[in-house]
Design an enzyme around this catalytic site. Structure first.
Site, PDB file in Angstrom:
ATOM      1  N   PRO A 168     -17.689  34.623  44.847  1.00  0.00           N
ATOM      2  CA  PRO A 168     -17.721  35.608  44.107  1.00  0.00           C
ATOM      3  C   PRO A 168     -16.616  36.096  43.729  1.00  0.00           C
ATOM      4  O   PRO A 168     -15.755  37.176  44.254  1.00  0.00           O
ATOM      5  CB  PRO A 168     -18.782  36.471  44.747  1.00  0.00           C
ATOM      6  CG  PRO A 168     -18.295  36.320  46.194  1.00  0.00           C
ATOM      7  CD  PRO A 168     -17.612  34.887  46.286  1.00  0.00           C
ATOM      8  N   GLU A 169     -16.148  36.041  42.247  1.00  0.00           N
ATOM      9  CA  GLU A 169     -15.157  36.976  41.526  1.00  0.00           C
ATOM     10  C   GLU A 169     -16.172  37.585  40.445  1.00  0.00           C
ATOM     11  O   GLU A 169     -17.188  37.333  40.753  1.00  0.00           O
ATOM     12  CB  GLU A 169     -14.130  36.148  40.889  1.00  0.00           C
ATOM     13  CG  GLU A 169     -13.365  35.180  41.851  1.00  0.00           C
ATOM     14  CD  GLU A 169     -12.165  34.583  41.452  1.00  0.00           C
ATOM     15  OE1 GLU A 169     -11.688  35.057  40.514  1.00  0.00           O
ATOM     16  OE2 GLU A 169     -11.875  33.353  41.917  1.00  0.00           O
ATOM     17  N   ARG A 212     -19.863  33.541  56.549  1.00  0.00           N
ATOM     18  CA  ARG A 212     -18.598  34.013  57.077  1.00  0.00           C
ATOM     19  C   ARG A 212     -18.639  35.491  57.368  1.00  0.00           C
ATOM     20  O   ARG A 212     -17.923  36.225  58.183  1.00  0.00           O
ATOM     21  CB  ARG A 212     -17.569  33.752  56.274  1.00  0.00           C
ATOM     22  CG  ARG A 212     -17.354  32.179  56.081  1.00  0.00           C
ATOM     23  CD  ARG A 212     -16.307  31.849  55.332  1.00  0.00           C
ATOM     24  NE  ARG A 212     -14.760  32.060  55.609  1.00  0.00           N
ATOM     25  CZ  ARG A 212     -13.914  31.991  54.904  1.00  0.00           C
ATOM     26  NH1 ARG A 212     -13.856  31.235  53.815  1.00  0.00           N
ATOM     27  NH2 ARG A 212     -12.665  32.235  55.360  1.00  0.00           N
TER      28      ARG A 212
END
Length: 292
Positions: A2-3, A122
DNA sequence: AGCGAGCCCTGCAGGC
DNA sequence: TGCCTGCAGGGCTCGC
C-alpha cells in the site's frame, strides 16, 4: 501493497459495501497490531452507521456517525477483503484458515450481513480512533505534506522544501512531511520519469533565488502523473495484492524501474540497464545512464 | 536539526 | 526435502 494509489483503490473497493451500512459488531482477534488497538474499540464503534470512507496519504479513514473516525494504516502487508454471506464464498483468500485475520467488521445493510476483514501477516499496520472533528490533531496528520493528487502539490512548494537540502532526492521524497503518500515504488518511478538520479541532493534542483529549476518542474509533473496513472490502473498489481472484492491480485503491469534490476532501461534511446542500490536502508532502482 | 540505522513481524524465494 | 540467508509496499525511535 500500500502506497497512496493502493490505499485509494482499497477505499474505492470498500466504499460500496461499507458506506451507509451499520457497523453491527467489531470482532478483534488480538489486542494489538503494530500498536495496541484503541481502548474499548469494539464498544466505541458498535451500532454506528458508516457515513463515508475517506483517505489521507496512506491512511484509510472510516467515518462513523456521531463524530467518530477509524484511522487505519495497512503497513506493508495489510489488506481488506469482503465476504458477503448472501453471495457465498466467492473469493480465494491466500490466508486459507483465516490466519492473520485480525479485525473483522460485521456490517448490516438492509437484510444482508457483510464481513469486511482486515488481514495483516506482518502486523505493521495499525488502527486508531479519533473524533472526526479532531482529525487534524492526529499526530501523523499534523505535519503531513500535501497530497500528490489534484492541485495540492506544486513545484514552488517543493522548491521551498528542497532548498539547501543535502539529502538525496530518494529519501526526501519518501518523507511524508514533504509529500504525503509516496512510497518506495512510486518514488523510484517518478525519479525515472524525471531522468533524475535518486542520489542527487534535493537542493541541487532549486535555483539560487529559491525557485524550482527545470528539473524540479519536471519532477513535480512526474510525481503527479505517476500517482494519477497508478490510481487509474486500480493501484499497482503486486504479487500479493488482494483486491477488495476478494479476487487475487494479478500481474498485468510491471514497473519501469522498480524491481527491474538488470533489465534494459525503457527510456527511448537510452540503452542503459536498471541498477539497484541501497539508500537509507531500502532498495532504490534506477537507470544510471539516463538518470543524472 | 537533520540525517541514517535499527527495529517491529511474517512469508517467501533462492542457494546449498 | 529442509535449513539458512536475505529481502519485502512503512514508519517510529533513537543515535550521531
Amino acid at each position: 501493497m500500500p502506497e497512496l494509489p493502493e490505499v485509494e483503490t482499497v477505499r474505492r473497493g470498500l466504499a460500496p459495501a461499507m458506506e451507509g451500512a451499520r457497523l453491527a459488531r467489531l470482532e478483534l482477534n488480538r489486542p494489538d497490531l503494530r500498536f495496541p488497538l484503541p481502548e474499548n474499540f469494539a464498544e466505541a464503534v458498535a451500532g454506528r452507521r458508516i457515513v463515508s470512507l475517506g483517505r489521507r496519504a496512506k491512511y484509510l479513514l472510516i467515518d462513523l456517525e456521531n463524530d467518530l473516525t477509524v484511522i487505519a494504516h495497512l503497513g506493508m502487508s495489510g489488506s481488506f477483503r469482503i465476504e458477503d454471506e448472501t453471495l457465498g464464498e466467492f473469493h480465494h483468500s491466500r490466508s486459507k484458515d483465516g490466519k492473520h485475520d485480525h479485525v473483522i467488521f460485521h456490517l448490516e445493510r438492509e437484510e444482508r450481513l457483510v464481513k469486511v476483514i482486515y488481514n495483516d501477516p506482518r502486523r505493521f499496520g495499525f488502527m486508531h480512533l479519533s473524533k472526526r472533528s479532531e482529525l487534524d490533531l492526529y499526530p501523523a496528520f499534523a505535519e503531513l505534506g500535501p497530497e500528490p493528487t489534484g492541485n495540492a502539490l506544486d513545484a514552488d512548494y517543493l522548491a521551498t522544501r528542497f532548498a539547501g537540502k543535502a539529502q538525496p532526492l530518494k529519501s526526501t521524497l519518501l518523507d511524508q512531511k514533504v509529500i504525503a503518500g509516496l512510497g518506495n515504488i512510486y518514488v523510484c518511478e517518478a525519479l525515472w520519469r524525471s531522468h533524475l538520479s535518486p542520489e542527487r541532493a534535493a537542493g541541487t534542483i532549486v535555483t539560487k533565488t529559491g525557485k524550482p529549476n527545470k528539473e524540479l518542474l519536471l519532477l513535480n509533473e512526474s510525481i503527479r502523473e505517476v500517482i494519477a496513472d497508478a490510481i487509474a490502473a486500480g493501484g499497482s498489481s503486486l504479487r500479493d495484492h488482494i483486491q477488495t472484492d476478494g479476487s487475487l491480485g494479478y500481474f498485468q503491469h510491471s514497473f519501469s524501474v522498480y524491481d527491474q534490476e538488470g533489465k534494459p532501461c525503457r527510456t527511448a534511446g537510452c540503452g542503459g540497464t536498471v541498477a539497484r542500490i541501497t539508500q537509507a536502508g531500502r532498495s532504490t532502482f534506477y537507470c544510471p545512464s539516463c538518470q543524472k
